[in-house]
Design an enzyme around this catalytic site. Sequence first.
Site, short mmCIF file in Angstrom:
data_model
loop_
_atom_site.label_atom_id
_atom_site.label_comp_id
_atom_site.label_asym_id
_atom_site.label_seq_id
_atom_site.Cartn_x
_atom_site.Cartn_y
_atom_site.Cartn_z
N ASP A 35 0.85 -1.19 0.00
CA ASP A 35 0.00 0.00 0.00
C ASP A 35 0.89 1.25 0.00
O ASP A 35 1.88 1.33 0.73
CB ASP A 35 -0.91 0.00 1.23
CG ASP A 35 -2.05 1.00 1.09
OD1 ASP A 35 -3.21 0.56 0.98
OD2 ASP A 35 -1.78 2.22 1.09
N ASN A 91 -13.00 -3.01 2.14
CA ASN A 91 -13.92 -1.87 2.24
C ASN A 91 -14.88 -1.93 1.05
O ASN A 91 -14.44 -2.13 -0.08
CB ASN A 91 -13.13 -0.56 2.21
CG ASN A 91 -12.22 -0.40 3.42
OD1 ASN A 91 -12.54 -0.88 4.51
ND2 ASN A 91 -11.07 0.24 3.23
N VAL A 100 -10.70 3.19 -3.85
CA VAL A 100 -10.33 2.67 -5.17
C VAL A 100 -11.36 1.61 -5.55
O VAL A 100 -11.50 0.59 -4.85
CB VAL A 100 -8.91 2.07 -5.17
CG1 VAL A 100 -8.59 1.48 -6.53
CG2 VAL A 100 -7.89 3.15 -4.79
N HIS A 104 -10.24 -5.10 -3.82
CA HIS A 104 -8.94 -5.43 -3.21
C HIS A 104 -9.15 -5.78 -1.75
O HIS A 104 -10.08 -5.29 -1.11
CB HIS A 104 -7.95 -4.26 -3.34
CG HIS A 104 -8.47 -2.96 -2.83
ND1 HIS A 104 -9.36 -2.18 -3.55
CD2 HIS A 104 -8.27 -2.31 -1.66
CE1 HIS A 104 -9.67 -1.11 -2.84
NE2 HIS A 104 -9.02 -1.16 -1.69
P1 AMP Z 1 -9.72 1.44 -0.05
O1 AMP Z 1 -10.02 2.55 0.90
O2 AMP Z 1 -10.07 0.08 0.50
O3 AMP Z 1 -10.27 1.68 -1.43
O4 AMP Z 1 -8.14 1.40 -0.13
C1 AMP Z 1 -7.39 1.92 -1.18
C2 AMP Z 1 -5.95 1.82 -0.78
O5 AMP Z 1 -5.15 1.93 -1.95
C3 AMP Z 1 -5.48 2.91 0.18
O6 AMP Z 1 -4.97 2.30 1.37
C4 AMP Z 1 -4.39 3.65 -0.60
O7 AMP Z 1 -3.32 4.05 0.22
C5 AMP Z 1 -3.97 2.60 -1.62
N1 AMP Z 1 -3.44 3.12 -2.89
C6 AMP Z 1 -3.99 4.07 -3.69
N2 AMP Z 1 -3.25 4.22 -4.80
C7 AMP Z 1 -2.21 3.37 -4.69
C8 AMP Z 1 -1.09 3.05 -5.51
N3 AMP Z 1 -0.89 3.67 -6.70
N4 AMP Z 1 -0.22 2.10 -5.09
C9 AMP Z 1 -0.40 1.49 -3.91
N5 AMP Z 1 -1.44 1.73 -3.09
C10 AMP Z 1 -2.32 2.66 -3.48
#
Ligand code: AMP
Length: 113
Positions: A35, A91, A100, A104
């Site tokens: 992350d 989430n 995102v 995931h």
């Molecule tokens: P969520 O809130 O479950 O959608 O989590 C999205 C996660 O993706 C967050 O913890 C971000 O820090 C992580 N994230 C967003 N963009 C990237 C990226 N390019 N590479 C790695 N992690 C990312």
Amino acid sequence: MKFMHEPDCIFCEIVAGKRSADIVYQDPEIVAFKDAKPAAPIHILIVPRKHIATLNDISPDDNILAAVGRAAQKIALDCGVAQKGYRLFINVNKGGGQVVFHLHVHLISKAID
Ligand code: AMP
Ligand code: ZN
């Protein structure tokens, strides 16, 4: 290209190798990477290669979560936390904190020696 990629999806870009990430595990169905803003010493995102927006969008006949679970087992072993312990969570949609919209699973662990 084996998997359909959603335009403007950052995780599809990582899966396709068009955006850099610190990849820790790959198999035919899964890519896992660190992350970018870790919430704990170990914070890995386990991502299906196939674009599925949310948990709600997994088809009834799709076994992707089994593949995620198998990947999590291997990643936990590789990171040395299989026995120490770790947490997996998803989430779902904005009310669940999803930012995102490419499915995931977060794998998080404190560093306990
Ligand atoms: P969520 O809130 O479950 O959608 O989590 C999205 C996660 O993706 C967050 O913890 C971000 O820090 C992580 N994230 C967003 N963009 C990237 C990226 N390019 N590479 C790695 N992690 C990312
Ligand atoms: Zn995507």
